[in-house]
Design an enzyme around this catalytic site. Structure first.
Site, short mmCIF file in Angstrom:
data_model
loop_
_atom_site.label_atom_id
_atom_site.label_comp_id
_atom_site.label_asym_id
_atom_site.label_seq_id
_atom_site.Cartn_x
_atom_site.Cartn_y
_atom_site.Cartn_z
N HIS A 94 -9.66 -86.77 -36.45
CA HIS A 94 -10.80 -87.63 -36.21
C HIS A 94 -11.40 -86.44 -36.23
O HIS A 94 -12.93 -86.46 -36.35
CB HIS A 94 -10.87 -89.18 -35.36
CG HIS A 94 -9.92 -90.39 -35.01
ND1 HIS A 94 -10.72 -91.11 -36.82
CD2 HIS A 94 -9.40 -90.42 -34.95
CE1 HIS A 94 -9.79 -91.98 -36.83
NE2 HIS A 94 -8.99 -91.88 -35.70
N ARG A 112 -2.93 -84.49 -31.47
CA ARG A 112 -2.98 -85.69 -32.11
C ARG A 112 -3.41 -85.33 -33.64
O ARG A 112 -4.23 -84.93 -34.47
CB ARG A 112 -4.45 -86.72 -32.03
CG ARG A 112 -3.51 -88.21 -32.33
CD ARG A 112 -4.65 -88.57 -33.17
NE ARG A 112 -5.76 -88.54 -32.37
CZ ARG A 112 -6.72 -89.36 -32.38
NH1 ARG A 112 -6.05 -90.90 -31.71
NH2 ARG A 112 -7.77 -89.57 -32.04
N ASP A 157 4.63 -75.27 -35.35
CA ASP A 157 4.96 -73.41 -35.24
C ASP A 157 3.41 -72.80 -34.55
O ASP A 157 3.58 -72.00 -34.37
CB ASP A 157 4.94 -73.13 -36.67
CG ASP A 157 6.12 -73.70 -37.24
OD1 ASP A 157 7.35 -73.50 -36.15
OD2 ASP A 157 6.31 -73.77 -38.76
N GLN A 216 1.15 -93.15 -30.64
CA GLN A 216 0.43 -94.20 -29.82
C GLN A 216 0.55 -95.63 -31.39
O GLN A 216 0.50 -95.67 -32.34
CB GLN A 216 -1.43 -93.42 -31.08
CG GLN A 216 -2.55 -94.15 -30.61
CD GLN A 216 -3.29 -92.86 -30.75
OE1 GLN A 216 -3.04 -91.74 -31.41
NE2 GLN A 216 -4.23 -93.06 -29.83
N GLU A 229 -1.05 -98.10 -32.07
CA GLU A 229 -2.38 -98.86 -31.65
C GLU A 229 -2.42 -100.07 -33.58
O GLU A 229 -3.68 -99.74 -34.93
CB GLU A 229 -3.25 -97.96 -32.35
CG GLU A 229 -2.83 -96.88 -33.51
CD GLU A 229 -3.16 -95.31 -33.53
OE1 GLU A 229 -5.02 -95.22 -33.64
OE2 GLU A 229 -3.42 -94.73 -34.06
N ASP A 258 -8.33 -98.50 -32.43
CA ASP A 258 -8.06 -99.53 -33.61
C ASP A 258 -6.77 -100.24 -33.33
O ASP A 258 -6.18 -101.70 -34.59
CB ASP A 258 -6.89 -98.49 -34.24
CG ASP A 258 -7.23 -97.38 -35.04
OD1 ASP A 258 -8.45 -97.71 -35.80
OD2 ASP A 258 -7.17 -95.81 -35.12
#
Length: 262
Positions: free
Chosen positions: A51, A76, A90, A152, A154, A180
């Site tokens: 987000h 996230r 990486d 997560q 949600e 969510d």
């Protein structure tokens, strides 16, 4: 060159032992924010690629600053997708939080994107995490034993599949995304709704019964909201996020100041 990702993960061990660990959330892509939050004694910070306006180059810089300030760096990711997971790993992330997983197969997929063969199917590249090609063997061992994968929860479908999700090998814990989750029930942000409460309680019951780390992102910057979750035996807790810590204090103190000027 010292790389924090090759050090044994305290977060990984706390998750294994189901001990309380507290971090926070980064959305403002600047090293000063990392350095300021490090003074608050967080154990880890999550860089938000889903987000926030953070690209992969910025993410790598933030990862390095988080680790250089004595914390572990989670990311996230924007979605459960091979390339983005591979790139942040990486870049040297200690682990990933995977948004919007719904079933066992999606969690297995996420784990496979983090781990190298034969345990997963992550493509091999040489970047910051591997000391730019000078320490691939030690990183290969580290990523299998110390990398962190969090799902997560949600979506209501994930709750219906929670027992299976929690049983996936390589998953270190879950973190509830309440907005969510409630939205997937057609009730976005309605946390006092009886159906939403029942679903959140179901997550608690199943996770605690299976003795797995129970996580939650407490958006409110009031520490008493964190205490509510700690008393309910949540152990993997994200405490608010950068702009709420900044904004809440500014609004509070300006309101008090204006009150005294009237």
């Amino acid at each position: 060159m010292k790389n924090f990702t090759h050090i044994k993960s305290k977060l990984k061990q706390r998750l294994k032992d189901n001990e309380l660990t507290i971090g926070s959330w980064l959305t403002i892509p600047h090293q000063a924010v990392v350095e300021i939050l490090s003074s608050a004694d967080f154990e880890w910070l999550t860089i938000d690629l889903e987000h926030a306006a953070v690209d992969i180059e910025t993410a790598q810089n933030l990862i390095s600053h988080v680790q250089a300030n004595g914390m572990e760096a989670l990311v996230r990711v924007s979605k459960n997708e091979e390339v983005v997971i591979k790139r942040v790993m990486d870049a040297g992330a200690n682990g990933v939080i995977i948004p919007m997983v719904k079933n066992v197969d999606e969690v297995k997929q996420a784990v496979s994107y983090v781990k190298y063969p034969p345990f997963g199917k992550r493509g091999v590249g040489l970047s910051r995490a591997q000391h730019y090609g000078t320490a691939f063997e030690s990183y290969k061992k580290w990523v299998q034993e110390e990398s962190v994968v969090i799902a997560q929860i949600e979506h209501i479908e994930a709750v219906n599949n929670l027992e299976g999700i929690l049983s996936v090998e390589g998953l270190d814990g879950i973190i509830v995304g309440p907005y969510d989750l409630s939205a997937s029930m057609g009730k976005p942000g309605m946390f006092d709704d009886d159906d939403v409460k029942e679903v959140l309680n179901r997550i608690d019951t199943i996770t605690l019964r299976m003795n797995k780390p129970l996580g939650f992102h407490v958006i409110d910057s009031n520490h008493m909201k964190m205490m509510e979750k700690i008393k309910k035996q949540y152990t993997f807790l994200a405490f608010s996020l950068d702009f709420f810590f900044l904004g809440d204090m500014a609004r509070k103190e300006m309101k008090l100041l204006k009150g005294k000027l009237q």
